[in-house]
Design a protein around this motif. Structure first.
Motif, PDB file in Angstrom:
ATOM      1  N   MET A   1     -52.905 -43.581 -89.526  1.00 27.91           N
ATOM      2  CA  MET A   1     -53.004 -42.467 -88.497  1.00 27.91           C
ATOM      3  C   MET A   1     -54.508 -41.998 -89.067  1.00 27.91           C
ATOM      4  O   MET A   1     -55.188 -41.584 -87.925  1.00 27.91           O
ATOM      5  N   ASN A   2     -54.609 -41.621 -90.183  1.00 31.46           N
ATOM      6  CA  ASN A   2     -55.854 -41.161 -90.527  1.00 31.46           C
ATOM      7  C   ASN A   2     -57.120 -41.977 -90.254  1.00 31.46           C
ATOM      8  O   ASN A   2     -58.149 -41.800 -89.569  1.00 31.46           O
ATOM      9  N   THR A   3     -57.033 -43.424 -90.330  1.00 28.31           N
ATOM     10  CA  THR A   3     -58.086 -44.169 -89.918  1.00 28.31           C
ATOM     11  C   THR A   3     -58.004 -44.103 -88.416  1.00 28.31           C
ATOM     12  O   THR A   3     -59.280 -44.266 -87.917  1.00 28.31           O
ATOM     13  N   ALA A   4     -57.132 -44.129 -87.552  1.00 26.54           N
ATOM     14  CA  ALA A   4     -57.189 -44.143 -86.197  1.00 26.54           C
ATOM     15  C   ALA A   4     -57.793 -42.821 -85.752  1.00 26.54           C
ATOM     16  O   ALA A   4     -58.697 -43.156 -84.898  1.00 26.54           O
ATOM     17  N   ARG A   5     -57.435 -41.777 -86.257  1.00 18.85           N
ATOM     18  CA  ARG A   5     -58.326 -40.428 -85.932  1.00 18.85           C
ATOM     19  C   ARG A   5     -59.777 -40.705 -86.276  1.00 18.85           C
ATOM     20  O   ARG A   5     -60.591 -40.554 -85.216  1.00 18.85           O
ATOM     21  N   THR A   6     -59.994 -41.165 -87.448  1.00 12.47           N
ATOM     22  CA  THR A   6     -61.692 -41.216 -87.751  1.00 12.47           C
ATOM     23  C   THR A   6     -62.476 -42.214 -86.802  1.00 12.47           C
ATOM     24  O   THR A   6     -63.424 -42.086 -86.197  1.00 12.47           O
ATOM     25  N   THR A   7     -61.633 -43.417 -86.349  1.00 10.61           N
ATOM     26  CA  THR A   7     -62.193 -44.397 -85.845  1.00 10.61           C
ATOM     27  C   THR A   7     -62.367 -43.961 -84.216  1.00 10.61           C
ATOM     28  O   THR A   7     -63.353 -44.241 -83.609  1.00 10.61           O
ATOM     29  N   LEU A   8     -61.261 -43.469 -83.752  1.00 12.33           N
ATOM     30  CA  LEU A   8     -61.325 -43.041 -82.354  1.00 12.33           C
ATOM     31  C   LEU A   8     -62.305 -42.115 -82.007  1.00 12.33           C
ATOM     32  O   LEU A   8     -63.234 -42.099 -81.121  1.00 12.33           O
ATOM     33  N   LYS A   9     -62.387 -40.921 -83.096  1.00  8.43           N
ATOM     34  CA  LYS A   9     -63.565 -39.927 -82.661  1.00  8.43           C
ATOM     35  C   LYS A   9     -64.967 -40.693 -83.009  1.00  8.43           C
ATOM     36  O   LYS A   9     -65.734 -40.198 -82.018  1.00  8.43           O
ATOM     37  N   ARG A  10     -65.250 -41.613 -83.802  1.00  6.40           N
ATOM     38  CA  ARG A  10     -66.330 -42.174 -83.711  1.00  6.40           C
ATOM     39  C   ARG A  10     -66.623 -43.299 -82.356  1.00  6.40           C
ATOM     40  O   ARG A  10     -67.793 -43.039 -81.965  1.00  6.40           O
ATOM     41  N   ILE A  11     -65.603 -43.789 -82.018  1.00  4.23           N
ATOM     42  CA  ILE A  11     -65.720 -44.589 -80.726  1.00  4.23           C
ATOM     43  C   ILE A  11     -66.136 -43.733 -79.507  1.00  4.23           C
ATOM     44  O   ILE A  11     -67.193 -43.930 -78.893  1.00  4.23           O
ATOM     45  N   VAL A  12     -65.428 -42.539 -79.544  1.00  2.00           N
ATOM     46  CA  VAL A  12     -65.858 -41.639 -78.436  1.00  2.00           C
ATOM     47  C   VAL A  12     -67.160 -40.946 -78.589  1.00  2.00           C
ATOM     48  O   VAL A  12     -67.982 -40.642 -77.456  1.00  2.00           O
ATOM     49  N   GLU A  13     -67.605 -40.677 -79.797  1.00  2.00           N
ATOM     50  CA  GLU A  13     -68.879 -40.118 -79.935  1.00  2.00           C
ATOM     51  C   GLU A  13     -70.098 -41.007 -79.513  1.00  2.00           C
ATOM     52  O   GLU A  13     -70.998 -40.877 -79.092  1.00  2.00           O
TER      53      GLU A  13
END
Length: 654
Positions: A1-13
């Motif tokens: 879940m931590n990886t998903a949060r980090t990756t999703l934030k980076r994708i949207v940014e």
């Protein structure tokens, strides 16, 4: 879940950053096109005459594929002519003889823009004050005439440049943005408008990486607004990507005002506050009764934001599936091993009168050792005797166990070393006088040889703060050990109250003893801030510190002579002093891992880009300047692997 949060934030940014760049590109081209049209119509041409542009057959084929009419049954291709534009005038009953000349002058300009950005620009519409309407490319299909061509009345009041909310293009029924720029005559009076119709799907590309988290990810374009009958700001859905059942890849807009809401009031308010402050992020909130990850990134201050909603259940579904698969495999292997043991037992019983004791003993000891290793007991060994296959297997097993144990110990040791080294670095920035101070280190491996520290001390002229930045040659554990020793030497010598040159000289002697015949060395820069405002520094082979004056827009370097630590045991170091720096000066001390960063094309970042970054963001706090430098360097490096440690310290004088 931590990886998903980090990756999703980076994708949207990343997606929002690309969208902002394409937005600026389209605005520049709309204004440039308006300027060219002004030159053609009113005789004040600002650029050279457009050469005749001949797109390739592949370009024409690709561009034509973007023109189709959406309906309930699917899509129907529209016939368009890229060599013509449509000129209409509702006020004239007979053709205008100047239309042919206008066609010849404008066509190369419009054609060039269309094929330069064929993936972004769908239609180019021009409306002039004499009711002349020009459309490029010319549509030879009248499918879109079943619905009236929508004209936004607000474009008549556009004085410079404006974006519309997403609208349905009646010619294709695609959702488009309209970018409108004013056309002015030589007196500056608005005489018309040029509009670029840009499909929303062309700007808000579908990100293929979202599929690794969920097939139910929802992408929105939302705007913080005050809802009718409410005093609180909420997210109004401007546009959303269509689902698989409704033409995935296209975007639609709600027929009425639709709001993106959550039951978590505090997290929702914090997200709106981030968007107002032009800050991206990710939040855990419920959406329609389901726990959801909300990734968001603003596109423009106070305006629209890109939103991606992913159900948390989808994120962990694959993990749970993998867990069940692994457990099933373990059960299968256990059953297989049981079958093998039964077979071996039957064979042993058949030949028990010959090899029963020896054979069963070896198998039993090997199985026991395997079980102990599975429980983490690496002291287990299989005391297998014999020269047959079982004996060879036992010897191979016994050789394998120490190697496996060593690898696990090395991995654990690296993790511990990384944690210890991180603990050697300061955990927070110090306060000294009115100065704003910040520093950070980023290693290219688990451990590294870069160092920074803040050492407060009491001298003859009062209290002072010593800021140290060092760089050990090499990487990994050896460099980390040398850095730890040098840190201890520096801190112990700084506490005695001697001058910086004496401190560096003594530290050099100690380091030279440690590095004798190893070929290793360490560069060091010591900067001392005093209560009187004076600064002192010693440079031991390190790159000079930079001092930037925003008032004069000028950089200068804090230079000085001195060899790196550990090269020669007996050497002198120069102590330099300045009575003080005016308020607002920015002092930067860094290691070569910053300006020696290489791009994927093999270009070096260099000190000029570093200076430009400091100049651009000089009004930020020290920590903000550091953040911008790191982001600029990482963006320059791109996908290329980090090759060296980076350490930087910034002091804003107060």
């Amino acid at each position: 879940m931590n990886t998903a949060r980090t990756t999703l934030k980076r994708i949207v940014e990343d997606h929002a950053r690309i969208l902002r760049r394409e937005q600026q590109l389209l605005e520049s081209n709309a204004q440039f096109l308006a300027s060219r049209i002004e030159g053609i119509l009113y005789g004040h041409e600002h650029a050279a005459t457009e050469p005749r542009f001949l797109p390739s057959a592949a370009q024409v084929f690709t561009a034509r594929d973007d023109y189709y009419f959406l309906h309930r049954s699917g899509r129907q291709n529209l016939e368009v002519d890229f060599d013509s534009m449509e000129i209409e005038n509702d006020r004239r009953s007979i053709p205008d003889p100047s239309a042919s000349s206008l066609h010849d002058l404008l066509l190369p300009v419009l054609k060039n823009l269309k094929f330069r950005y064929s993936d972004l620009v769908l239609w180019i519409d021009i409306e002039l004050s004499d009711a002349t309407r020009i459309t490029y490319p010319k549509s030879t299909s009248r499918m879109f005439l079943r619905e009236p061509l929508y004209r936004d009345a607000d474009t008549q009041h556009v004085r410079e440049l404006a974006w519309s909310d997403p609208q349905i293009d009646p010619r294709t029924r695609l959702l488009v943005f309209n970018i409108t720029s004013a056309i002015k005559d030589e007196t500056g009076t608005v005489q018309g408008h040029v509009t670029l119709a840009v499909p929303v799907s062309a700007l808000l590309h579908k990100n293929p990486h979202l599929g690794i988290f969920s097939d139910n990810a929802a992408t929105f374009l939302a705007s913080p607004e005050t809802a009718p009958g409410s005093l609180e700001r909420q997210l109004r859905i401007v546009a959303r990507e269509q689902s698989q059942e409704t033409q995935r890849g296209h975007w639609g807009r709600p027929g009425t005002d639709t709001w993106l809401l959550s039951d978590d009031v505090q997290s929702y308010a914090a997200m709106l506050q981030d968007l107002t402050a032009t800050t991206s992020g990710i939040a855990d909130m419920r959406s329609k009764g389901e726990d959801t990850l909300w990734a968001y990134a603003p596109i423009e201050p106070g305006g629209a934001a890109l939103m991606v909603l992913v159900p948390k259940a989808d994120v962990v579904r694959e993990t749970l599936t993998a867990r069940e698969f692994i457990l099933a495999q373990i059960r299968s292997h256990i059953r297989s091993m049981g079958v093998i043991v039964l077979i071996v037992g039957g064979v042993v019983c058949a030949v028990a009168f010959i090899l029963s004791k020896l054979f069963t003993r070896n198998i039993s000891m090997l199985a026991t050792a395997v079980a102990r290793i599975a429980r983490g007991d690496f002291a287990a060994r299989a005391d297998v005797r014999g020269k047959d296959e079982i004996g060879q297997l036992g010897k191979a097993f016994n050789r394998m166990v120490p190697e496996l144990e060593d690898r696990i110990h090395i991995k654990n040791a690296l993790e511990v070393a990384q944690q210890i080294q991180q603990n050697l670095l300061p955990t927070e920035s110090p306060r000294f006088g009115g100065h704003d101070i910040a520093a950070v280190s980023e290693y290219c491996h688990e451990t590294g040889g870069d160092y920074y520290g803040f050492i407060p001390r009491q001298g003859a002229d009062g209290k002072s703060l010593v800021i140290a930045v060092g760089d050990v040659s090499g990487h990994g554990i050896p460099a980390a050990l040398m850095m730890a020793s040098a840190r201890a030497y520096i801190r112990s010598q700084a506490a005695c109250g001697k001058g910086l040159d004496d401190i560096v000289g003594r530290v050099n002697e100690l380091v030279a003893e440690d590095t004798d015949r190893t070929g290793r060395f360490m560069t060091l820069f010591l900067l001392e801030l005093t209560e009187s405002g004076a600064i002192r520094w010693v440079r031991a082979g390190h790159d000079p510190a930079l001092v930037y004056s925003p008032v004069e827009d000028r950089f200068e370097e804090l230079r000085g002579e001195g060899l790196p630590l550990g090269v020669i045991r007996q050497t002198d170091f120069e102590l330099h002093e300045r009575p003080g720096l005016p308020e607002g000066r920015i002092i930067f001390i860094g290691t070569d891992g910053i300006w020696e960063t290489m791009s994927p094309d093999g270009e070096m970042f260099g000190k000029q880009r570093l200076k430009d970054t400091i100049r651009t963001h000089h009004d930020l706090p020290a920590a903000g300047i550091i953040r911008e430098i790191i982001e600029t360097v990482n963006a320059f490096r791109g996908t290329k692997k980090k090759a060296d440690d980076m350490t930087l310290a910034v002091i804003r004088t107060g």
